[in-house]
Write an enzyme that holds these catalytic residues in place. Structure first.
Site, PDB file in Angstrom:
ATOM      1  N   THR A 115       4.307  -1.208  19.805  1.00  0.00           N
ATOM      2  CA  THR A 115       5.750  -0.583  20.004  1.00  0.00           C
ATOM      3  C   THR A 115       5.631   0.895  20.031  1.00  0.00           C
ATOM      4  OG1 THR A 115       6.081  -2.253  18.135  1.00  0.00           O
ATOM      5  CG2 THR A 115       8.063  -0.567  18.691  1.00  0.00           C
TER       6      THR A 115
ATOM      7  N   GLY B 271     -15.933  -6.159  11.825  1.00  0.00           N
ATOM      8  CA  GLY B 271     -14.548  -5.291  10.445  1.00  0.00           C
ATOM      9  C   GLY B 271     -15.152  -5.574   9.389  1.00  0.00           C
TER      10      GLY B 271
ATOM     11  N   ASN C  30      -0.134   1.502  21.085  1.00  0.00           N
ATOM     12  CA  ASN C  30       0.186   0.489  19.904  1.00  0.00           C
ATOM     13  C   ASN C  30       1.253  -0.371  21.010  1.00  0.00           C
ATOM     14  OD1 ASN C  30       1.037  -0.794  17.236  1.00  0.00           O
ATOM     15  ND2 ASN C  30       2.905   0.167  17.550  1.00  0.00           N
TER      16      ASN C  30
ATOM     17  N   LYS D  62       0.353  -1.236  -0.285  1.00  0.00           N
ATOM     18  CA  LYS D  62       0.216  -0.455  -0.087  1.00  0.00           C
ATOM     19  C   LYS D  62       0.556   0.904  -0.472  1.00  0.00           C
ATOM     20  CE  LYS D  62      -3.542  -2.047   1.919  1.00  0.00           C
ATOM     21  NZ  LYS D  62      -5.210  -2.083   3.314  1.00  0.00           N
TER      22      LYS D  62
ATOM     23  N   LYS E 142       6.152   3.823  17.800  1.00  0.00           N
ATOM     24  CA  LYS E 142       5.658   3.890  16.073  1.00  0.00           C
ATOM     25  C   LYS E 142       4.742   5.011  16.553  1.00  0.00           C
ATOM     26  CE  LYS E 142       6.671  -0.779  13.937  1.00  0.00           C
ATOM     27  NZ  LYS E 142       5.792  -1.417  13.444  1.00  0.00           N
TER      28      LYS E 142
ATOM     29  N   GLY F  40      -2.877  -0.308  17.683  1.00  0.00           N
ATOM     30  CA  GLY F  40      -2.432   0.095  16.710  1.00  0.00           C
ATOM     31  C   GLY F  40      -1.522   0.780  15.656  1.00  0.00           C
ATOM     32  N   ALA F  41      -0.793   0.926  15.368  1.00  0.00           N
ATOM     33  CA  ALA F  41      -0.302   2.409  14.357  1.00  0.00           C
ATOM     34  C   ALA F  41       0.556   1.540  12.744  1.00  0.00           C
ATOM     35  CB  ALA F  41       0.737   2.835  14.991  1.00  0.00           C
TER      36      ALA F  41
ATOM     37  N   ASP G 276      -9.708   2.316   2.457  1.00  0.00           N
ATOM     38  CA  ASP G 276     -10.278   1.822   3.993  1.00  0.00           C
ATOM     39  C   ASP G 276      -9.597   3.071   4.769  1.00  0.00           C
ATOM     40  OD1 ASP G 276      -8.581  -0.295   3.071  1.00  0.00           O
ATOM     41  OD2 ASP G 276      -6.199   0.503   3.219  1.00  0.00           O
TER      42      ASP G 276
HETATM   43  P1  ATR Z   1      -2.327  -2.532   8.386  1.00  0.00           P
HETATM   44  O1  ATR Z   1      -1.271  -2.312   7.022  1.00  0.00           O
HETATM   45  O2  ATR Z   1      -2.898  -3.946   8.560  1.00  0.00           O
HETATM   46  O3  ATR Z   1      -1.923  -2.012   9.845  1.00  0.00           O
HETATM   47  P2  ATR Z   1       0.967  -3.477   9.832  1.00  0.00           P
HETATM   48  O4  ATR Z   1       1.080  -2.071   8.952  1.00  0.00           O
HETATM   49  O5  ATR Z   1       1.398  -4.033   9.383  1.00  0.00           O
HETATM   50  O6  ATR Z   1      -0.706  -3.341   9.404  1.00  0.00           O
HETATM   51  O7  ATR Z   1       0.161  -3.261  10.951  1.00  0.00           O
HETATM   52  C1  ATR Z   1      -0.556  -4.053  12.062  1.00  0.00           C
HETATM   53  C2  ATR Z   1      -0.573  -3.266  13.139  1.00  0.00           C
HETATM   54  O8  ATR Z   1      -0.831  -4.744  13.905  1.00  0.00           O
HETATM   55  C3  ATR Z   1       0.809  -2.738  14.095  1.00  0.00           C
HETATM   56  O9  ATR Z   1       0.228  -1.754  14.716  1.00  0.00           O
HETATM   57  C4  ATR Z   1       2.009  -3.989  15.138  1.00  0.00           C
HETATM   58  O10 ATR Z   1       2.365  -3.441  16.180  1.00  0.00           O
HETATM   59  P3  ATR Z   1       3.500  -2.933  16.430  1.00  0.00           P
HETATM   60  O11 ATR Z   1       3.504  -1.844  15.423  1.00  0.00           O
HETATM   61  O12 ATR Z   1       4.033  -3.466  17.957  1.00  0.00           O
HETATM   62  O13 ATR Z   1       4.023  -4.549  15.225  1.00  0.00           O
HETATM   63  C5  ATR Z   1      -0.401  -4.621  15.712  1.00  0.00           C
HETATM   64  N1  ATR Z   1       0.048  -5.736  15.956  1.00  0.00           N
HETATM   65  C6  ATR Z   1       0.952  -7.276  14.914  1.00  0.00           C
HETATM   66  N2  ATR Z   1       0.385  -8.086  16.475  1.00  0.00           N
HETATM   67  C7  ATR Z   1       0.113  -7.558  17.178  1.00  0.00           C
HETATM   68  C8  ATR Z   1       0.129  -8.608  18.428  1.00  0.00           C
HETATM   69  N3  ATR Z   1       0.341 -10.050  19.315  1.00  0.00           N
HETATM   70  N4  ATR Z   1      -0.380  -7.476  19.897  1.00  0.00           N
HETATM   71  C9  ATR Z   1      -0.355  -6.311  20.047  1.00  0.00           C
HETATM   72  N5  ATR Z   1      -0.360  -5.592  18.509  1.00  0.00           N
HETATM   73  C10 ATR Z   1      -0.444  -5.726  17.480  1.00  0.00           C
END
Ligand code: ATR
Length: 262
Positions: free
Chosen positions: A132, A225, A130, A47, A135, A107-108, A83
């Protein structure tokens, strides 16, 4: 859902999936351009990277920095982000006045980014949590720089959720948690899921994720969703065809196909 919509409106088009590896993205896009497709969707992980191959970006896609829908205008590729439009439309259909509600977004990544940039500046409070935290902080700074909007950012933990949820109207899961593993969810205290909270999970693999199940059992309003998947698709359909998307037909095609198997 797109093929059902084409059938319904008698449009001579077909929607087909292609798996494109990262190394092949440029060639794949140039191939689509040269065969003259009407348009296409782009998904994870392309994307953001696709942006540099497009001639023009719609304003929202530009602010978000990511594209999920491309329109081919006689060889000139225009990028959109439906989206964000899909998330807003889903909230609207659920009678949520975005400008009056406090949002906590988990999420971020790309999806969280699209939602945050789509929310109106008048939303009283937007918090991004998030796993992390750096981010989340970087998204907060970007929102401030591009929109002049103040939002909060922090680490996603049980404690931060307990602190933020009492003043949250809408909790949005924009992480991939629950996508692969049905039982995967967040460390949320049941007491924090009060009845006046709306929980929107953008994960569409199941009509009810573990987060939504927990929320429903606690008396919260829940939004699946699948609705966002439908509305992002409907917005893309309208961009490509300039026709009103037949939502009812698209929704039943989605449910019939069982998004569970994707
Ligand atoms: P998308 O484009 O669908 O948002 P992405 O850019 O890969 O996909 O982002 C995935 C998100 O899910 C991120 O915010 C990720 O957190 P990190 O930035 O810490 O990686 C979050 N995520 C994925 N697995 C996770 C988990 N087990 N617990 C909490 N957050 C999670």
């Amino acid at each position: 859902m797109h093929n059902a919509a084409f059938d319904e409106l008698g449009i001579d088009c077909i929607y087909v999936p292609f798996r494109v590896l990262s190394d092949d993205l440029e060639d794949a896009v140039e191939g689509l351009r040269s065969v003259g497709v009407l348009g296409f969707n782009v998904t994870v992980p392309h994307k953001t990277r696709i942006v540099r191959q497009l001639e023009r970006l719609d304003g929202l896609a530009k602010r978000i920095g990511a594209v999920n829908t491309v329109l081919n205008r006689k060889g000139s590729l225009v990028g959109y982000n439906t989206d964000a439009i899909g998330a807003l439309q889903t909230l609207k259909e659920n009678h949520i006045t975005t400008g009056d509600c406090s949002f906590t977004i988990l999420g971020a990544g790309g999806a969280a980014r699209a939602i945050v940039f789509a929310l109106p500046k008048t939303s009283p409070k937007i918090t991004i949590l998030n796993r992390t935290p750096t981010k989340a902080e970087s998204l907060r700074r970007d929102v401030k720089r591009k929109l002049g909007m103040e939002i909060e950012a922090g680490r996603l933990t049980k404690r931060t959720l307990s602190r933020i949820l009492p003043s949250t109207d809408v909790l949005v899961n924009a992480t991939t948690v629950g996508m692969k593993d049905d039982s995967q969810t967040f460390p949320i205290d049941k007491a924090d899921l009060r009845r006046t909270l709306t929980v929107f999970d953008i994960v569409y693999r199941h009509s009810e994720t573990e987060l939504l199940r927990k929320a429903r059992l606690s008396g919260c309003k829940t939004i699946s969703g699948i609705e966002m998947l439908l509305h992002q698709g409907a917005a893309a359909f309208e961009i490509w065809t300039e026709r009103k998307a037949p939502l009812k037909v698209m929704r039943s095609a989605l449910l019939r196909a069982g998004v569970r198997s994707t």
